[in-house]
Design a protein around this motif. Structure first.
Motif, PDB file in Angstrom:
ATOM      1  N   THR A 123       1.990   7.193  -6.644  1.00  0.00           N
ATOM      2  CA  THR A 123       1.062   7.988  -7.328  1.00  0.00           C
ATOM      3  C   THR A 123       1.493   9.329  -7.218  1.00  0.00           C
ATOM      4  O   THR A 123       0.879  10.224  -7.868  1.00  0.00           O
ATOM      5  CB  THR A 123      -0.256   7.876  -6.275  1.00  0.00           C
ATOM      6  N   ALA A 124       2.512   9.911  -6.196  1.00  0.00           N
ATOM      7  CA  ALA A 124       2.426  11.328  -6.243  1.00  0.00           C
ATOM      8  C   ALA A 124       1.586  12.123  -5.998  1.00  0.00           C
ATOM      9  O   ALA A 124       1.416  13.194  -6.479  1.00  0.00           O
ATOM     10  CB  ALA A 124       3.568  11.900  -7.250  1.00  0.00           C
ATOM     11  N   LEU A 125       0.498  11.642  -5.118  1.00  0.00           N
ATOM     12  CA  LEU A 125      -0.830  12.457  -4.763  1.00  0.00           C
ATOM     13  C   LEU A 125      -0.336  13.888  -4.423  1.00  0.00           C
ATOM     14  O   LEU A 125       0.172  13.891  -3.520  1.00  0.00           O
ATOM     15  CB  LEU A 125      -1.530  11.601  -3.970  1.00  0.00           C
ATOM     16  N   GLN A 126      -1.247  14.743  -4.745  1.00  0.00           N
ATOM     17  CA  GLN A 126      -1.140  16.062  -4.257  1.00  0.00           C
ATOM     18  C   GLN A 126      -2.511  16.343  -3.424  1.00  0.00           C
ATOM     19  O   GLN A 126      -3.699  15.686  -3.556  1.00  0.00           O
ATOM     20  CB  GLN A 126      -1.252  17.112  -5.433  1.00  0.00           C
ATOM     21  N   PRO A 127      -2.482  17.167  -2.415  1.00  0.00           N
ATOM     22  CA  PRO A 127      -3.700  17.470  -1.595  1.00  0.00           C
ATOM     23  C   PRO A 127      -4.897  18.007  -2.352  1.00  0.00           C
ATOM     24  O   PRO A 127      -6.089  17.813  -1.994  1.00  0.00           O
ATOM     25  CB  PRO A 127      -3.243  18.672  -0.736  1.00  0.00           C
ATOM     26  N   THR A 128      -4.728  18.341  -3.681  1.00  0.00           N
ATOM     27  CA  THR A 128      -5.670  18.929  -4.393  1.00  0.00           C
ATOM     28  C   THR A 128      -6.406  17.908  -5.523  1.00  0.00           C
ATOM     29  O   THR A 128      -7.220  17.988  -5.990  1.00  0.00           O
ATOM     30  CB  THR A 128      -5.580  19.955  -5.323  1.00  0.00           C
TER      31      THR A 128
ATOM     32  N   ILE B 225       0.713  -1.051  -0.026  1.00  0.00           N
ATOM     33  CA  ILE B 225       0.114  -0.002   0.139  1.00  0.00           C
ATOM     34  C   ILE B 225       0.893   1.173   0.149  1.00  0.00           C
ATOM     35  O   ILE B 225       0.673   2.280  -0.908  1.00  0.00           O
ATOM     36  CB  ILE B 225      -0.827  -0.101   0.975  1.00  0.00           C
ATOM     37  N   THR B 226       2.013   1.225   0.608  1.00  0.00           N
ATOM     38  CA  THR B 226       2.824   2.301   0.777  1.00  0.00           C
ATOM     39  C   THR B 226       3.586   2.536  -0.306  1.00  0.00           C
ATOM     40  O   THR B 226       3.737   3.645  -0.865  1.00  0.00           O
ATOM     41  CB  THR B 226       3.802   2.248   2.095  1.00  0.00           C
ATOM     42  N   SER B 227       4.145   1.570  -1.192  1.00  0.00           N
ATOM     43  CA  SER B 227       4.814   1.842  -2.422  1.00  0.00           C
ATOM     44  C   SER B 227       3.948   2.178  -3.426  1.00  0.00           C
ATOM     45  O   SER B 227       4.142   3.015  -3.986  1.00  0.00           O
ATOM     46  CB  SER B 227       5.331   0.178  -2.614  1.00  0.00           C
TER      47      SER B 227
ATOM     48  N   LYS C   8     -14.765  13.462   2.858  1.00  0.00           N
ATOM     49  CA  LYS C   8     -13.983  13.452   1.584  1.00  0.00           C
ATOM     50  C   LYS C   8     -14.191  12.202   0.832  1.00  0.00           C
ATOM     51  O   LYS C   8     -13.797  12.266  -0.387  1.00  0.00           O
ATOM     52  CB  LYS C   8     -12.356  13.391   2.070  1.00  0.00           C
ATOM     53  N   LEU C   9     -15.186  11.248   1.239  1.00  0.00           N
ATOM     54  CA  LEU C   9     -15.296  10.047   0.515  1.00  0.00           C
ATOM     55  C   LEU C   9     -16.665  10.300   0.123  1.00  0.00           C
ATOM     56  O   LEU C   9     -17.490  10.331   0.636  1.00  0.00           O
ATOM     57  CB  LEU C   9     -15.435   9.122   1.520  1.00  0.00           C
ATOM     58  N   GLN C  10     -16.645   9.713  -1.171  1.00  0.00           N
ATOM     59  CA  GLN C  10     -17.872   9.667  -2.045  1.00  0.00           C
ATOM     60  C   GLN C  10     -18.052   8.162  -2.780  1.00  0.00           C
ATOM     61  O   GLN C  10     -17.237   7.784  -3.375  1.00  0.00           O
ATOM     62  CB  GLN C  10     -17.984  10.549  -3.276  1.00  0.00           C
TER      63      GLN C  10
ATOM     64  N   GLN D 254      -4.503  11.620   1.731  1.00  0.00           N
ATOM     65  CA  GLN D 254      -3.509  12.426   0.961  1.00  0.00           C
ATOM     66  C   GLN D 254      -4.195  13.278  -0.104  1.00  0.00           C
ATOM     67  O   GLN D 254      -3.431  13.742  -0.905  1.00  0.00           O
ATOM     68  CB  GLN D 254      -2.536  11.425   0.375  1.00  0.00           C
ATOM     69  N   SER D 255      -5.437  13.188  -0.206  1.00  0.00           N
ATOM     70  CA  SER D 255      -6.128  13.670  -1.378  1.00  0.00           C
ATOM     71  C   SER D 255      -7.060  14.636  -0.896  1.00  0.00           C
ATOM     72  O   SER D 255      -7.701  14.771   0.160  1.00  0.00           O
ATOM     73  CB  SER D 255      -6.709  12.750  -2.640  1.00  0.00           C
ATOM     74  N   GLN D 256      -7.789  15.426  -1.931  1.00  0.00           N
ATOM     75  CA  GLN D 256      -8.821  16.375  -1.717  1.00  0.00           C
ATOM     76  C   GLN D 256     -10.187  15.392  -1.344  1.00  0.00           C
ATOM     77  O   GLN D 256     -11.327  15.815  -0.904  1.00  0.00           O
ATOM     78  CB  GLN D 256      -9.007  17.307  -2.668  1.00  0.00           C
ATOM     79  N   LYS D 257     -10.427  14.426  -2.503  1.00  0.00           N
ATOM     80  CA  LYS D 257     -11.388  13.583  -2.287  1.00  0.00           C
ATOM     81  C   LYS D 257     -11.315  12.174  -2.895  1.00  0.00           C
ATOM     82  O   LYS D 257     -10.481  12.285  -3.846  1.00  0.00           O
ATOM     83  CB  LYS D 257     -12.638  14.255  -3.121  1.00  0.00           C
ATOM     84  N   VAL D 258     -11.956  11.097  -2.476  1.00  0.00           N
ATOM     85  CA  VAL D 258     -11.994  10.093  -3.135  1.00  0.00           C
ATOM     86  C   VAL D 258     -13.442   9.481  -3.512  1.00  0.00           C
ATOM     87  O   VAL D 258     -14.323   9.596  -2.604  1.00  0.00           O
ATOM     88  CB  VAL D 258     -11.576   8.774  -2.167  1.00  0.00           C
TER      89      VAL D 258
END
Length: 100
Positions: free
Chosen positions: A37-42, A30-32, A91-93, A62-66
């Protein structure tokens, strides 16, 4: 009934392999994946088949929304239960249905 958690905290939900379900359990994997992904907060993430939410929870952090699409109602309940009352709940839909 095939779902829920026992009193000892062990997850009793088993994957429905007929639907192609496999649960991602190894935290190192999961960590790997998350690092790659290099996710951004936006970022808004589309997750197909969140299962029990082992990847969903860190994605939410780590993200704005999933936006998670899950066919199995047992898994929908499990992911909602994991996020309920947490700071990432909003943040979850989650969409119950077939992603195809």
């Amino acid at each position: 009934n095939g779902g829920g958690k026992g009193g000892n905290g062990v997850n009793l939900i088993t994957p429905n392999t007929g639907l192609g379900q496999h649960f991602l359990k190894n935290p190192a994997i999961i960590t790997s994946i998350l690092q790659k992904t290099a996710l951004q907060p936006t970022d808004v993430v589309l997750e197909i088949g969140p299962g029990t939410g082992n990847m969903t929870m860190p994605l939410l952090q780590q993200s704005q929304k999933v936006i998670a699409i899950e066919y199995d109602t047992r898994m929908v309940r499990e992911v909602l239960k994991r996020t309920e009352g947490t700071p990432v709940e909003r943040k979850l839909q989650i969409v119950q249905g077939d992603a195809i």
